[in-house]
Design a protein around this motif. Structure first.
Motif, short mmCIF file in Angstrom:
data_model
loop_
_atom_site.label_atom_id
_atom_site.label_comp_id
_atom_site.label_asym_id
_atom_site.label_seq_id
_atom_site.Cartn_x
_atom_site.Cartn_y
_atom_site.Cartn_z
N ALA A 38 -56.35 24.20 -35.98
CA ALA A 38 -57.31 23.76 -34.95
C ALA A 38 -57.62 24.88 -33.98
O ALA A 38 -58.75 25.05 -33.55
CB ALA A 38 -56.78 22.54 -34.21
N GLY A 39 -56.62 25.67 -33.61
CA GLY A 39 -56.84 26.77 -32.68
C GLY A 39 -57.70 27.85 -33.29
O GLY A 39 -58.56 28.42 -32.63
N PHE B 190 -71.34 27.11 -29.28
CA PHE B 190 -71.18 26.58 -27.91
C PHE B 190 -71.12 25.06 -27.89
O PHE B 190 -70.22 24.48 -27.27
CB PHE B 190 -72.33 27.08 -27.03
CG PHE B 190 -72.18 26.68 -25.60
CD1 PHE B 190 -71.42 27.45 -24.74
CD2 PHE B 190 -72.79 25.54 -25.11
CE1 PHE B 190 -71.25 27.08 -23.41
CE2 PHE B 190 -72.64 25.16 -23.78
CZ PHE B 190 -71.87 25.94 -22.94
N GLU B 191 -72.05 24.41 -28.58
CA GLU B 191 -72.10 22.95 -28.56
C GLU B 191 -70.86 22.34 -29.21
O GLU B 191 -70.30 21.36 -28.70
CB GLU B 191 -73.37 22.45 -29.26
CG GLU B 191 -74.65 22.74 -28.48
CD GLU B 191 -75.13 24.18 -28.59
OE1 GLU B 191 -74.63 24.93 -29.47
OE2 GLU B 191 -75.98 24.58 -27.79
N LEU C 232 -63.82 20.41 -26.55
CA LEU C 232 -63.19 20.36 -25.24
C LEU C 232 -63.22 18.94 -24.68
O LEU C 232 -62.23 18.45 -24.13
CB LEU C 232 -63.87 21.34 -24.28
CG LEU C 232 -63.24 21.52 -22.91
CD1 LEU C 232 -61.78 21.94 -23.03
CD2 LEU C 232 -64.03 22.53 -22.09
N GLU C 233 -64.32 18.24 -24.86
CA GLU C 233 -64.42 16.85 -24.41
C GLU C 233 -63.40 15.97 -25.15
O GLU C 233 -62.77 15.10 -24.55
CB GLU C 233 -65.84 16.31 -24.63
CG GLU C 233 -66.86 16.93 -23.71
CD GLU C 233 -68.29 16.58 -24.08
OE1 GLU C 233 -68.51 15.77 -25.02
OE2 GLU C 233 -69.20 17.12 -23.43
N LEU D 239 -60.68 27.33 -24.82
CA LEU D 239 -62.08 26.94 -24.98
C LEU D 239 -62.83 27.05 -23.67
O LEU D 239 -63.96 27.57 -23.63
CB LEU D 239 -62.17 25.51 -25.51
CG LEU D 239 -61.92 25.30 -26.98
CD1 LEU D 239 -61.77 23.81 -27.29
CD2 LEU D 239 -63.02 25.91 -27.82
N SER D 240 -62.24 26.58 -22.59
CA SER D 240 -62.88 26.62 -21.28
C SER D 240 -63.21 28.05 -20.88
O SER D 240 -64.32 28.34 -20.41
CB SER D 240 -61.98 25.97 -20.23
OG SER D 240 -62.55 26.09 -18.96
#
Length: 101
Positions: free
Chosen positions: A9-10, A18-19, A25-26, A52-53
């Motif tokens: 996953a990382g 980006f999307e 992240l959500e 991610l942030s």
């Protein structure tokens, strides 16, 4: 219960656009808020969310630098120049290690 995350996953997050990164992240935030993850899963998800942030922030900063505006100069000449965007300074409570949500 949400599916368990793997080390893959990382590495997947580094190749997302980006999307996709925003959606991931959500999802991480929802999973952390749900309280269903083990401590180890929570820590791994939090670390992925921070990465991610930071990457999303860099992407937005780069995009902001590329924004230009059309201006009319003396004599009617039209040109472009970098657009100055007013960005508020982070408040005293903001920390580099904090997520922006």
């Amino acid at each position: 219960m949400p599916p368990k995350k793997t080390a893959a996953a990382g590495s997947e997050s580094a190749t997302m656009n980006f999307e996709e990164s925003m959606k991931r992240l959500e999802t991480i935030v929802e999973e952390l808020e749900g309280g269903e993850l083990s401590l180890e899963e929570s820590i791994a998800s939090y670390e992925e969310g921070v990465k991610l942030s930071r990457r999303l922030t860099l992407t937005l900063d780069e995009a902001e630098k590329r924004i230009e505006r059309l201006v009319e100069r003396e004599g009617g000449e039209v040109a472009t120049e970098p657009m100055e965007l007013d960005t508020p300074e982070p408040g005293p409570s903001a920390s580099q290690d904090e997520l922006p949500f």
